[in-house]
Design a protein around this motif. Structure first.
Motif, PDB file in Angstrom:
ATOM      1  N   VAL A 105      -6.972   3.818  -5.901  1.00 50.73           N
ATOM      2  CA  VAL A 105      -6.275   2.754  -5.460  1.00 50.73           C
ATOM      3  C   VAL A 105      -5.523   2.707  -4.140  1.00 50.73           C
ATOM      4  N   THR A 106      -5.741   1.806  -3.343  1.00 54.49           N
ATOM      5  CA  THR A 106      -5.293   1.869  -1.859  1.00 54.49           C
ATOM      6  C   THR A 106      -4.023   0.856  -1.925  1.00 54.49           C
ATOM      7  N   LYS A 115      -7.208  -2.998  -4.695  1.00 54.37           N
ATOM      8  CA  LYS A 115      -8.134  -2.607  -3.539  1.00 54.37           C
ATOM      9  C   LYS A 115      -8.133  -1.154  -3.607  1.00 54.37           C
ATOM     10  N   VAL A 116      -9.506  -0.798  -3.455  1.00 51.14           N
ATOM     11  CA  VAL A 116      -9.969   0.831  -3.845  1.00 51.14           C
ATOM     12  C   VAL A 116     -10.988   1.177  -2.683  1.00 51.14           C
ATOM     13  N   GLU A 117     -10.803   2.657  -2.718  1.00 46.91           N
ATOM     14  CA  GLU A 117     -11.675   3.306  -1.736  1.00 46.91           C
ATOM     15  C   GLU A 117     -12.601   4.374  -2.553  1.00 46.91           C
ATOM     16  N   SER A 125       0.758  -1.222  -0.160  1.00 48.57           N
ATOM     17  CA  SER A 125      -0.077  -0.115  -0.110  1.00 48.57           C
ATOM     18  C   SER A 125       0.854   1.356  -0.053  1.00 48.57           C
ATOM     19  N   LEU A 126       2.249   1.080  -0.030  1.00 47.36           N
ATOM     20  CA  LEU A 126       3.119   2.280  -0.163  1.00 47.36           C
ATOM     21  C   LEU A 126       3.232   2.693  -1.851  1.00 47.36           C
ATOM     22  N   ASP A 167       1.003   2.302  -8.675  1.00 56.20           N
ATOM     23  CA  ASP A 167      -0.395   2.251  -8.787  1.00 56.20           C
ATOM     24  C   ASP A 167      -1.322   3.132  -7.641  1.00 56.20           C
ATOM     25  N   VAL A 168      -0.745   3.163  -6.612  1.00 52.53           N
ATOM     26  CA  VAL A 168      -1.283   3.372  -5.285  1.00 52.53           C
ATOM     27  C   VAL A 168      -1.737   5.036  -5.442  1.00 52.53           C
ATOM     28  N   GLY A 169      -2.831   5.250  -5.086  1.00 46.81           N
ATOM     29  CA  GLY A 169      -3.099   6.753  -5.064  1.00 46.81           C
ATOM     30  C   GLY A 169      -3.493   7.078  -6.529  1.00 46.81           C
TER      31      GLY A 169
END
Length: 141
Positions: A128-129, A137-139, A79-80, A86-88
């Motif tokens: 994407v988290t 995994k998304v929020e 998640s970093l 892709d995170v963010g």
């Protein structure tokens, strides 16, 4: 050699061992040994020094353990953003399946999006988290 010097040498040895192993508890035991050294400086008997070292060392270990247990775990490396670019990033979800997943087009390919815990499944933009295998995994963005 003075008793306090022996206590200080043992404390230094535990600190050095802690630096090699990264075990936080050795550092707390070294605090106990430093308490034994201070007790020796105060002129307590060897029994008093042992009791001081044991009580302070044990208390430091217990307090450290309880403090570590209260803290949330470290975030997953997946998640970093520094590990996974892709995170963010954002994507659009048209509709969700009944199992909480959605098939989305992202970076020119089909991906499976999975909702983060506590999120409501509704169409819209998501962030994407975390990347877990081949699932995003998304929020809600």
């Amino acid at each position: 050699m003075d008793e306090s010097t022996m206590w200080w040498l043992m404390a230094a040895a535990l600190v050095a061992l802690e630096l090699f192993t990264g075990t936080f508890y050795l550092l707390m035991l070294a605090v106990g040994l430093a308490a034994g050294a201070l007790a020796a400086h105060l002129g307590l008997s060897f029994s008093g020094q042992l009791v001081a070292a044991a009580l302070i060392g044990a208390a430091a270990v217990v307090i450290g353990h309880l403090q570590r247990r209260k803290r949330k775990g470290d975030p997953s490396v997946r998640s970093l953003r520094s590990v996974n670019l892709d995170v963010g990033e954002t994507l659009h979800v048209d509709n969700w399946q009944s199992d909480g997943t959605a098939s989305v087009r992202y970076r020119g390919a089909q991906w499976t999006a999975v909702l983060e815990q506590g999120q409501v499944a509704e169409a819209g933009n998501y962030r994407v988290t975390e990347l877990v295998g081949n699932r995003l995994k998304v929020e809600k963005a």
